[in-house]
Enzyme design. Structure first.
Site, PDB file in Angstrom:
ATOM      1  N   SER A 132       0.865  -1.185   0.000  1.00  0.00           N
ATOM      2  CA  SER A 132       0.000   0.000   0.000  1.00  0.00           C
ATOM      3  C   SER A 132       0.895   1.227   0.000  1.00  0.00           C
ATOM      4  O   SER A 132       2.073   1.146   0.385  1.00  0.00           O
ATOM      5  CB  SER A 132      -0.835  -0.009   1.290  1.00  0.00           C
ATOM      6  OG  SER A 132      -1.398   1.250   1.536  1.00  0.00           O
ATOM      7  N   TYR A 190      -2.254  -0.934  10.498  1.00  0.00           N
ATOM      8  CA  TYR A 190      -2.198  -1.097   9.034  1.00  0.00           C
ATOM      9  C   TYR A 190      -0.865  -0.584   8.494  1.00  0.00           C
ATOM     10  O   TYR A 190      -0.191  -1.256   7.705  1.00  0.00           O
ATOM     11  CB  TYR A 190      -3.368  -0.339   8.408  1.00  0.00           C
ATOM     12  CG  TYR A 190      -3.567  -0.563   6.928  1.00  0.00           C
ATOM     13  CD1 TYR A 190      -4.329  -1.626   6.462  1.00  0.00           C
ATOM     14  CD2 TYR A 190      -3.007   0.302   5.984  1.00  0.00           C
ATOM     15  CE1 TYR A 190      -4.532  -1.826   5.101  1.00  0.00           C
ATOM     16  CE2 TYR A 190      -3.206   0.111   4.627  1.00  0.00           C
ATOM     17  CZ  TYR A 190      -3.969  -0.945   4.193  1.00  0.00           C
ATOM     18  OH  TYR A 190      -4.171  -1.139   2.842  1.00  0.00           O
TER      19      TYR A 190
HETATM   20  P1  NAD Z   1     -11.476  -6.081   0.058  1.00  0.00           P
HETATM   21  O1  NAD Z   1     -12.094  -5.854   1.382  1.00  0.00           O
HETATM   22  O2  NAD Z   1     -12.284  -5.862  -1.175  1.00  0.00           O
HETATM   23  O3  NAD Z   1     -10.859  -7.529  -0.003  1.00  0.00           O
HETATM   24  C1  NAD Z   1     -10.164  -8.094   1.080  1.00  0.00           C
HETATM   25  C2  NAD Z   1     -10.125  -9.580   0.904  1.00  0.00           C
HETATM   26  O4  NAD Z   1      -9.452 -10.155   2.029  1.00  0.00           O
HETATM   27  C3  NAD Z   1     -11.515 -10.227   0.847  1.00  0.00           C
HETATM   28  O5  NAD Z   1     -11.510 -11.276  -0.086  1.00  0.00           O
HETATM   29  C4  NAD Z   1     -11.685 -10.771   2.271  1.00  0.00           C
HETATM   30  O6  NAD Z   1     -12.598 -11.841   2.357  1.00  0.00           O
HETATM   31  C5  NAD Z   1     -10.263 -11.208   2.537  1.00  0.00           C
HETATM   32  N1  NAD Z   1     -10.000 -11.436   3.963  1.00  0.00           N
HETATM   33  C6  NAD Z   1     -10.177 -10.578   4.999  1.00  0.00           C
HETATM   34  N2  NAD Z   1      -9.861 -11.191   6.157  1.00  0.00           N
HETATM   35  C7  NAD Z   1      -9.451 -12.434   5.834  1.00  0.00           C
HETATM   36  C8  NAD Z   1      -8.991 -13.551   6.584  1.00  0.00           C
HETATM   37  N3  NAD Z   1      -8.859 -13.503   7.918  1.00  0.00           N
HETATM   38  N4  NAD Z   1      -8.678 -14.687   5.914  1.00  0.00           N
HETATM   39  C9  NAD Z   1      -8.817 -14.758   4.570  1.00  0.00           C
HETATM   40  N5  NAD Z   1      -9.229 -13.740   3.817  1.00  0.00           N
HETATM   41  C10 NAD Z   1      -9.545 -12.595   4.434  1.00  0.00           C
HETATM   42  O7  NAD Z   1     -10.188  -5.157   0.030  1.00  0.00           O
HETATM   43  P2  NAD Z   1      -9.185  -4.668  -1.124  1.00  0.00           P
HETATM   44  O8  NAD Z   1      -9.256  -3.192  -1.143  1.00  0.00           O
HETATM   45  O9  NAD Z   1      -9.359  -5.421  -2.373  1.00  0.00           O
HETATM   46  O10 NAD Z   1      -7.811  -5.025  -0.417  1.00  0.00           O
HETATM   47  C11 NAD Z   1      -6.948  -6.025  -0.856  1.00  0.00           C
HETATM   48  C12 NAD Z   1      -5.540  -5.678  -0.433  1.00  0.00           C
HETATM   49  O11 NAD Z   1      -5.169  -4.432  -1.015  1.00  0.00           O
HETATM   50  C13 NAD Z   1      -5.372  -5.501   1.081  1.00  0.00           C
HETATM   51  O12 NAD Z   1      -4.145  -6.076   1.487  1.00  0.00           O
HETATM   52  C14 NAD Z   1      -5.319  -3.993   1.236  1.00  0.00           C
HETATM   53  O13 NAD Z   1      -4.625  -3.613   2.370  1.00  0.00           O
HETATM   54  C15 NAD Z   1      -4.621  -3.594  -0.031  1.00  0.00           C
HETATM   55  N6  NAD Z   1      -4.810  -2.207  -0.422  1.00  0.00           N
HETATM   56  C16 NAD Z   1      -6.055  -1.731  -0.695  1.00  0.00           C
HETATM   57  C17 NAD Z   1      -6.187  -0.399  -1.054  1.00  0.00           C
HETATM   58  C18 NAD Z   1      -7.509   0.183  -1.362  1.00  0.00           C
HETATM   59  O14 NAD Z   1      -7.592   1.415  -1.463  1.00  0.00           O
HETATM   60  N7  NAD Z   1      -8.570  -0.586  -1.528  1.00  0.00           N
HETATM   61  C19 NAD Z   1      -5.069   0.413  -1.144  1.00  0.00           C
HETATM   62  C20 NAD Z   1      -3.821  -0.105  -0.875  1.00  0.00           C
HETATM   63  C21 NAD Z   1      -3.703  -1.426  -0.507  1.00  0.00           C
END
Ligand code: NAD
Length: 261
Positions: free
Chosen positions: A143, A156
């Protein structure tokens, strides 16, 4: 490029960035193991759609990323099903927003487990097979918060900074085995994770929904646009290509200029 002979595990791929990565890998011909939580019917639809749209094998494993034994078992199951795991995308992640003095200890533990330790356990499990086959791609969704901080996101930000250190270490250890390890560091991507943190941020900063979107989320991004899940997936596909075989130990920013400031 084709990933036809490859197989991938994508953690947290029932939603958002992970699902986009899983679909993109399948689009290149890779077999995919989905993981994550959600309504069983939705997960089964996503799994079946990948198989029918892309003509690959797609399995689902519900391993909880807070449970090291379940992570190892998921990798074993994917290896048994596909004959190996060539690509691991450590993507599962959760967020929690709170001032440090109120930050619940159990939320700290949960975020470190899901956002950082799960990557360690997954990498540990796939490494013997990747070393043996002399090919592998480890991609960690970090991130912009792996490079800079924002208030109220202690766990985080700590976890994402930690993922970068883990990635660099693994990249060095596996450098002579044809295995690369890299991070992709998006800024704000419009996914359920971002949507869910809006109410807590409204509370923590005493702001309206519109103000959180404009003054907290998109303020950080000079382009004033959200990153898309497909853009992150495209970067992951590039990292899997032969053209990227000398890219290892890096942290690729995709944040609309956020961390240039
Ligand atoms: P999201 O909430 O759409 O997806 C998260 C996924 O993780 C889901 O499939 C959820 O079921 C799974 N998950 C959560 N807890 C879990 C557990 N204990 N065991 C197994 N699976 C689990 O979120 P996203 O935005 O797609 O995020 C995905 C990654 O991207 C994360 O690591 C997040 O930190 C990172 N990220 C997101 C953003 C953003 O702006 N959305 C920015 C930077 C980084």
């Amino acid at each position: 490029m084709s990933l036809k002979s490859r197989s991938a595990v994508v953690t947290g791929s029932t939603s958002g960035i992970g699902l986009a990565c899983a679909r993109a890998l399948a689009g290149q011909g890779a077999n995919v193991c989905l993981n994550g939580f959600g309504p069983p019917d939705d997960i089964e639809s996503a799994r079946a759609a990948i198989e029918s749209e892309f003509g690959v094998r797609c399995i689902y494993n519900g391993a909880d990323m807070t449970m090291p034994a379940e992570i190892a078992a998921m990798v074993s199951a994917a290896e048994a099903e596909f004959g190996g795991v060539d690509i691991l995308i450590n993507n599962a992640g959760v967020q929690f927003v709170s001032p440090i003095e109120d930050f619940p200890g159990e939320k700290w533990d949960q975020i470190i487990a899901i956002n950082l330790s799960s990557a360690f356990h997954g990498i540990k499990a796939v490494t013997p097979g990747m070393k043996r086959r002399k090919w592998g791609r480890i991609i960690n969704t970090a991130s912009a918060h792996s490079l800079v901080a924002s208030p109220f996101k202690a766990a985080y930000v700590a976890a994402k900074h930690g993922v970068v250190g883990l990635t660099k270490t693994v990249a060095l250890e596996l450098a002579t085995f044809g295995v690369t390890a890299n991070c992709i560091s998006p800024g704000y991507v419009w996914t359920p994770l971002v949507e869910r943190q809006i109410p807590d941020t409204m509370k923590a900063r005493n702001m309206s929904r519109e103000d959180v979107i404009e003054k907290v989320l998109l303020t950080a991004q000079p382009t004033k646009q959200f990153v898309t899940v497909d853009q992150v997936a495209a970067a992951a596909i590039f990292l899997c290509s032969d053209a990227a075989s000398q890219i290892t130990g890096t942290n690729i920013s995709m944040d609309g200029g956020w961390t240039a400031a």
